[in-house]
Design a protein around this motif. Structure first.
Motif, mmCIF file in Angstrom:
data_model
loop_
_atom_site.group_PDB
_atom_site.id
_atom_site.type_symbol
_atom_site.label_atom_id
_atom_site.label_comp_id
_atom_site.label_asym_id
_atom_site.label_seq_id
_atom_site.Cartn_x
_atom_site.Cartn_y
_atom_site.Cartn_z
ATOM 1 N N ALA A 2 0.836 -1.192 0.000
ATOM 2 C CA ALA A 2 0.000 0.000 0.000
ATOM 3 C C ALA A 2 0.875 1.249 0.000
ATOM 4 C CB ALA A 2 -0.906 -0.001 1.221
ATOM 5 N N PRO A 3 0.363 2.379 -0.549
ATOM 6 C CA PRO A 3 1.118 3.645 -0.500
ATOM 7 C C PRO A 3 1.143 4.196 0.927
ATOM 8 C CG PRO A 3 -1.052 4.020 -1.429
ATOM 9 C CD PRO A 3 -0.920 2.541 -1.245
ATOM 10 N N THR A 4 2.311 4.716 1.328
ATOM 11 C CA THR A 4 2.443 5.266 2.681
ATOM 12 C C THR A 4 2.883 6.717 2.692
ATOM 13 O OG1 THR A 4 4.704 4.404 2.786
ATOM 14 C CG2 THR A 4 2.953 2.995 3.698
ATOM 15 N N THR A 5 3.429 7.203 1.604
ATOM 16 C CA THR A 5 3.848 8.601 1.529
ATOM 17 C C THR A 5 3.131 9.286 0.379
ATOM 18 O OG1 THR A 5 5.715 8.125 0.056
ATOM 19 C CG2 THR A 5 6.126 7.996 2.436
ATOM 20 N N ASP A 6 3.214 10.613 0.363
ATOM 21 C CA ASP A 6 2.455 11.390 -0.620
ATOM 22 C C ASP A 6 2.935 11.199 -2.046
ATOM 23 O OD1 ASP A 6 0.913 12.334 1.384
ATOM 24 O OD2 ASP A 6 1.780 14.353 1.445
ATOM 25 N N ASP A 7 4.125 10.650 -2.256
ATOM 26 C CA ASP A 7 4.624 10.465 -3.619
ATOM 27 C C ASP A 7 4.565 9.008 -4.050
ATOM 28 O OD1 ASP A 7 6.587 9.464 -1.990
ATOM 29 O OD2 ASP A 7 8.254 10.353 -3.120
ATOM 30 N N GLU A 8 3.699 8.207 -3.424
ATOM 31 C CA GLU A 8 3.545 6.794 -3.767
ATOM 32 C C GLU A 8 2.102 6.532 -4.217
ATOM 33 O OE1 GLU A 8 6.847 4.807 -0.717
ATOM 34 O OE2 GLU A 8 4.694 4.620 -0.308
ATOM 35 N N ILE A 9 1.965 5.641 -5.179
ATOM 36 C CA ILE A 9 0.639 5.275 -5.672
ATOM 37 C C ILE A 9 0.583 3.779 -5.963
ATOM 38 C CG2 ILE A 9 0.132 7.537 -6.694
ATOM 39 C CD1 ILE A 9 0.864 6.296 -9.429
ATOM 40 N N VAL A 10 -0.636 3.290 -6.083
ATOM 41 C CA VAL A 10 -0.915 1.928 -6.538
ATOM 42 C C VAL A 10 -1.748 2.047 -7.809
ATOM 43 C CG1 VAL A 10 -2.156 -0.215 -6.039
ATOM 44 C CG2 VAL A 10 -0.770 0.865 -4.261
ATOM 45 N N VAL A 11 -1.352 1.295 -8.831
ATOM 46 C CA VAL A 11 -2.048 1.374 -10.114
ATOM 47 C C VAL A 11 -2.679 0.025 -10.421
ATOM 48 C CG1 VAL A 11 -0.450 3.133 -10.952
ATOM 49 C CG2 VAL A 11 -0.027 0.720 -11.475
ATOM 50 N N SER A 12 -3.713 0.039 -11.262
ATOM 51 C CA SER A 12 -4.339 -1.217 -11.679
ATOM 52 C C SER A 12 -3.777 -1.718 -12.997
ATOM 53 C CB SER A 12 -5.860 -1.048 -11.803
ATOM 54 O OG SER A 12 -6.171 0.019 -12.677
ATOM 55 N N GLU A 13 -3.147 -0.838 -13.786
ATOM 56 C CA GLU A 13 -2.484 -1.244 -15.020
ATOM 57 C C GLU A 13 -1.635 -0.097 -15.526
ATOM 58 O OE1 GLU A 13 -5.149 -1.031 -18.690
ATOM 59 O OE2 GLU A 13 -6.624 -1.487 -17.133
ATOM 60 N N GLY A 14 -0.683 -0.431 -16.406
ATOM 61 C CA GLY A 14 0.157 0.598 -17.014
ATOM 62 C C GLY A 14 1.523 0.767 -16.406
ATOM 63 N N ALA A 15 1.816 0.116 -15.289
ATOM 64 C CA ALA A 15 3.127 0.245 -14.646
ATOM 65 C C ALA A 15 3.334 -0.932 -13.700
ATOM 66 C CB ALA A 15 3.241 1.572 -13.902
ATOM 67 N N ARG A 16 4.596 -1.081 -13.189
ATOM 68 C CA ARG A 16 4.942 -2.151 -12.258
ATOM 69 C C ARG A 16 5.535 -1.550 -10.987
ATOM 70 N NH1 ARG A 16 8.803 -5.745 -15.914
ATOM 71 N NH2 ARG A 16 9.654 -3.630 -16.239
ATOM 72 N N PRO A 17 5.520 -2.310 -9.881
ATOM 73 C CA PRO A 17 6.135 -1.790 -8.656
ATOM 74 C C PRO A 17 7.589 -1.382 -8.885
ATOM 75 C CG PRO A 17 4.848 -3.752 -8.175
ATOM 76 C CD PRO A 17 4.884 -3.617 -9.664
ATOM 77 N N GLY A 18 7.942 -0.215 -8.359
ATOM 78 C CA GLY A 18 9.284 0.315 -8.529
ATOM 79 C C GLY A 18 9.402 1.331 -9.647
ATOM 80 N N ASP A 19 8.419 1.388 -10.579
ATOM 81 C CA ASP A 19 8.480 2.352 -11.676
ATOM 82 C C ASP A 19 8.271 3.773 -11.158
ATOM 83 O OD1 ASP A 19 8.857 0.276 -13.391
ATOM 84 O OD2 ASP A 19 6.829 0.313 -14.252
ATOM 85 N N ARG A 20 8.989 4.706 -11.764
ATOM 86 C CA ARG A 20 8.788 6.118 -11.483
ATOM 87 C C ARG A 20 7.974 6.690 -12.632
ATOM 88 N NH1 ARG A 20 8.937 9.120 -6.835
ATOM 89 N NH2 ARG A 20 9.661 11.261 -7.211
ATOM 90 N N VAL A 21 6.771 7.180 -12.353
ATOM 91 C CA VAL A 21 5.841 7.606 -13.396
ATOM 92 C C VAL A 21 5.424 9.050 -13.171
ATOM 93 C CG1 VAL A 21 4.948 5.258 -13.764
ATOM 94 C CG2 VAL A 21 3.836 6.762 -12.104
ATOM 95 N N GLN A 22 4.940 9.662 -14.264
ATOM 96 C CA GLN A 22 4.369 11.002 -14.204
ATOM 97 C C GLN A 22 2.846 10.870 -14.195
ATOM 98 O OE1 GLN A 22 6.180 13.944 -14.074
ATOM 99 N NE2 GLN A 22 8.054 12.707 -13.979
ATOM 100 N N VAL A 23 2.197 11.566 -13.282
ATOM 101 C CA VAL A 23 0.739 11.504 -13.149
ATOM 102 C C VAL A 23 0.151 12.887 -13.404
ATOM 103 C CG1 VAL A 23 -1.205 11.000 -11.633
ATOM 104 C CG2 VAL A 23 0.867 9.604 -11.504
ATOM 105 N N VAL A 24 -0.846 12.914 -14.294
ATOM 106 C CA VAL A 24 -1.528 14.165 -14.632
ATOM 107 C C VAL A 24 -2.778 14.279 -13.771
ATOM 108 C CG1 VAL A 24 -2.561 15.552 -16.470
ATOM 109 C CG2 VAL A 24 -0.701 13.963 -17.008
#
Length: 796
Positions: free
Chosen positions: A132-154
């Protein structure tokens, strides 16, 4: 006596009536199948809850606008939900506060939403990898990325990097899960409180401060609610139009077929009159024949039609023209009963003219060797045909002069085209002779004896030529007129939309809910670009102090906060004060500074502040005088990088909009045309088969005069081709008349509109008619020369 005579006639002359039987059976089957589909799409239950299907009780804001009216009050849902009152969350301490807000990966699947992590179970999802996410810069996704990826969110604020720490199971709604604290920062409004407490306890705690949803009511919160309603409306419209056309074509084809069948018995009717039958008895006999045939034909179609309904529904669903959650056809028997009744009614209506004409036969005509052809059309048909033509022409004139904008609506103009087609079918016998005479001149010049015979037969036997030309007319004119008219209206609407947009470039969201704040600021900073945004919204007006109406509205920077620019049909003049309610229910009084021109794309313009909506849906960019458009476009494309937005020119946007609209409308129209062309093709085959006995005497005469089988076959083929040519010429005339009227009306809306004729479809249809008109007579001629047929052929 009449019953016995009618049944005997049907038994002896079964070939003359088999065409009517097939036409009626097919018509009833079409009505039953399409009626079954319509009953399914109209009566099917709405899709069950999707977003909150695993949450038994959902608490949402009231989100309604109530306005006093002359009859007490009017209440409608608000276009902009206000959310659950913040103080209510403390009343339900065990409830989960759910927030739904725009959040999409800069690269990956679009159309996703952001939600707090605590709402994961309510979203019918579970963690399949990571944590689960614990800090403000962490997310959980249902598709499009894997754990450990650094992504840009709009998000609505702009683009920010996040670390993917987990992957959740997939669901119908793609979601990005943030910590509860970060979700509250991105979307302070609480959209729903989710609880598993007993409903009664929740209602007691909430009172009137919010609304409690349980059961099927939870589906009101689904994101696909509006698209589901659109899908249902589209399916209802397509099935309804196809049903109306099927009934129209049924009447036209059955009337022509029955009139031809009765006309073949002209001499028999005269003999009956000579033996003492009264005109009334002749009419009753014809009606009884029609009733007998229609009873069995309509029953056959009513029983067989519902079996085709699942295939029709599956075809619509596969092409996204019907709701995809409807997986079974309605079990109602009402469409079958209605199709049975409609089949009998169609037959009786089709028999009216034929019965009247049969009763007018004089006893002395029994002494003639062939029925007279001096009057191929009765007065009643003249009156009906000319009346239908006049109605169509008046409607075209009214549309072109008084309401040209309605020409862009198929539901308004398609009936006018159908009136023209009906008038042409009714008046066809009157124009057969001159048209056939024109088409047979080449046969007279180069065809020798056979050519002269073809020319004489086509012009003298107007009834027979018209009977074959009418189904050809219907078969050719339907795709020629309907497909071309549809393309013209789509082009005109696209041109009108383009006229309403005065910009060099448009910036559109690509998989997001709108243009984020950071992107808008970057666009305004592009050198040489003047940027204005458009925000889609709604306002509510009270019509006649009785009805509260929701009107689509756009928020634009050019309108001050105290002003509004409405359409003329609101009834205001420049300088008036308009009373209305904004999208969040706030009452406002705004001064009318100007009126919108037709085709503006919205019912009114207000300021972005009064739009009270979310993100802008479009940014309009004008290149400043003296600046390089190419350089500005390149700078705009650099500005939108990473923000999931597209930069398109006005021409590209207009073309894409027109292509999308044309694709959707063309699919539905092709379905309707496929059904109708099948019907008219069968009618063409029926007419050829029914007309075969009429040629028996001509065949024998030609053989007695020394003609060989090849010459007789060429004669039959040439006569059929002339009839097909007459039908094609009449179809071209009807299509030209109808499309000319449409073009004149659209000229006032969008300027000159090109004629986009579907030559491939039209060529295939004409080729099919020619193929049927050549192959079938050859087969019938060959069958006529078989030993069995020769022995069975009755004497002249």
């Amino acid at each position: 006596m009449l019953t016995t005579l009618a049944l005997s006639t049907l038994r002896i002359r079964w070939r003359s009536f088999v065409g009517m039987f097939v036409a009626l059976a097919l018509g009833s089957a079409l009505v039953a199948a399409l009626g079954q589909v319509l009953a399914t799409t109209v009566g099917a239950a709405d899709r069950g809850p999707q977003r909150y299907r695993d949450v038994p009780v959902v608490v949402v804001g009231v989100d309604e606008l109530s306005v006093p009216t002359g009859h007490g009050g009017e209440t409608v849902p608000l276009a902009l939900p206000q959310g659950v009152p913040a103080a209510l969350a403390t009343t339900l301490p065990h409830a989960v506060a759910d927030r739904i807000f725009p959040a999409t990966l800069a690269t990956g699947p679009g159309g996703s939403v952001g939600r707090p992590w605590s709402a994961l179970p309510a979203a019918a999802q579970h963690l399949v990898a990571g944590r689960a996410p614990t800090t403000d810069d962490e997310i959980v996704v249902s598709e499009g990325a894997r754990p450990g990826d650094r992504v840009q969110v709009v998000t609505a604020a702009g683009v920010r990097p996040y670390t993917v720490v987990g992957v959740s199971s997939t669901a119908r709604e793609v979601s990005l899960f943030f910590t509860d604290v970060r979700a509250a920062q991105l979307s302070p409004r609480v959209d729903a409180l989710l609880t598993w407490q007993p409903e009664a306890d929740v209602r007691a705690a909430v009172g009137t401060r919010a609304r409690v949803l349980v059961g099927e009511e939870r589906a009101r919160l689904d994101p696909n609610r509006e698209s589901d309603a659109d899908a249902r409306n589209n399916a209802n419209t397509i099935a309804g139009i196809a049903l109306g056309f099927a009934i129209f074509i049924s009447i036209a084809v059955v009337a022509a077929t029955f009139a031809f069948a009765v006309g073949q018995r002209h001499r028999e009717m005269a003999l009956l009159r000579a033996t003492g039958a009264t005109p009334g008895q002749i009419r009753r006999m014809v009606y009884l024949e029609a009733l007998t045939i229609s009873f069995f034909a309509a029953a056959t179609g009513a029983v067989a039609g519902p079996y085709a309904a699942p295939a029709v529904l599956d075809w619509l669903v596969a092409r996204r023209m019907a709701p995809d959650w409807i997986d079974s056809v309605s079990g109602s028997s009402v469409p079958a009963y209605l199709s049975f009744a409609a089949g009998i009614l169609v037959a009786l209506l089709a028999a009216v003219t034929a019965a009247w004409r049969a009763s007018r036969v004089r006893p002395v005509e029994a002494l003639r060797d062939a029925p007279a052809q001096a009057r191929p059309m009765p007065l009643s048909r003249w009156v009906l045909g000319l009346g239908t033509l006049a109605t169509a022409l008046v409607c075209m004139a009214i549309t072109a002069v008084a309401d040209p904008g309605s020409a862009t609506n198929r539901k308004t103009y398609m009936p006018v085209l159908m009136l023209l087609i009906a008038a042409a079918a009714l008046l066809a016998p009157a124009v057969v002779r001159p048209t056939a005479r024109l088409l047979t001149r080449p046969f007279e010049r180069v065809g020798g004896t056979v050519g002269m015979l073809v020319a004489a037969a086509a012009t003298s036997s107007a009834r027979r030529t018209a009977a074959l030309a009418t189904p050809v007319l219907l078969t050719v004119v339907l795709p020629a007129a309907l497909l071309t008219a549809s393309a013209m209206t789509d082009t005109a609407r696209a041109a009108a939309d383009a006229q309403s947009v005065r910009a060099d470039y448009l910036v559109l969201p690509d998989g997001t809910a709108g243009l984020d704040v950071e992107l808008t600021a970057r666009l305004r900073a592009v050198p040489g670009a003047d940027v204005s945004t458009v925000t889609e919204s709604s306002v509510y007006t009270l019509e006649g102090d009785m009805v509260l109406i929701q009107r689509p509205t756009q928020g634009v920077e050019s309108v001050p906060d105290d002003a509004i620019v409405p359409e003329p049909d609101w009834g205001y003049r420049v300088g008036d004060t308009a009373r209305l309610w904004l999208a969040d229910g706030t009452e406002a009084r705004l001064r009318v500074v100007r009126l919108l021109s037709p085709g503006a794309g919205a019912a009114a313009l207000v300021s972005p502040r009064n739009a009270r909506a979310g993100l802008p849906s479009t940014a309009l960019v004008d290149v400043r005088p003296g600046d390089d458009p190419a350089a500005v476009a390149a700078a705009l494309r650099r500005a939108v990088e990473g923000h999931r937005a597209l930069v398109v020119s006005k021409r590209q946007w207009s073309a894409a909009t027109a292509a999308g609209r044309a694709s959707a409308s063309r699919l539905g129209l092709l379905m309707v045309l496929g059904i109708l062309l099948t019907y008219t093709t069968i009618a063409l085959v029926n007419t050829l088969v029914m007309g075969a006995p009429d040629r028996a005497g001509e065949r024998r005469t030609l053989h007695l005069l020394g003609a060989d089988r090849g010459q007789v076959l060429r004669y039959a083929l040439a006569e059929s081709l002339v009839a097909v040519g007459v039908g094609v010429v009449l179809a071209a005339a009807v299509a030209a008349a109808g499309l000319s009227g449409l073009w004149v009306a659209l000229l006032r809306v969008a300027g000159p509109v090109p004629l986009d004729v579907s030559w491939t479809v039209l060529g295939a249809v004409v080729a099919g008619c020619v193929l049927i008109a050549t192959v079938l007579p050859a087969l019938l001629e060959r069958a006529a020369h078989s030993p069995t047929a020769s022995r069975a052929e009755p004497p002249a």
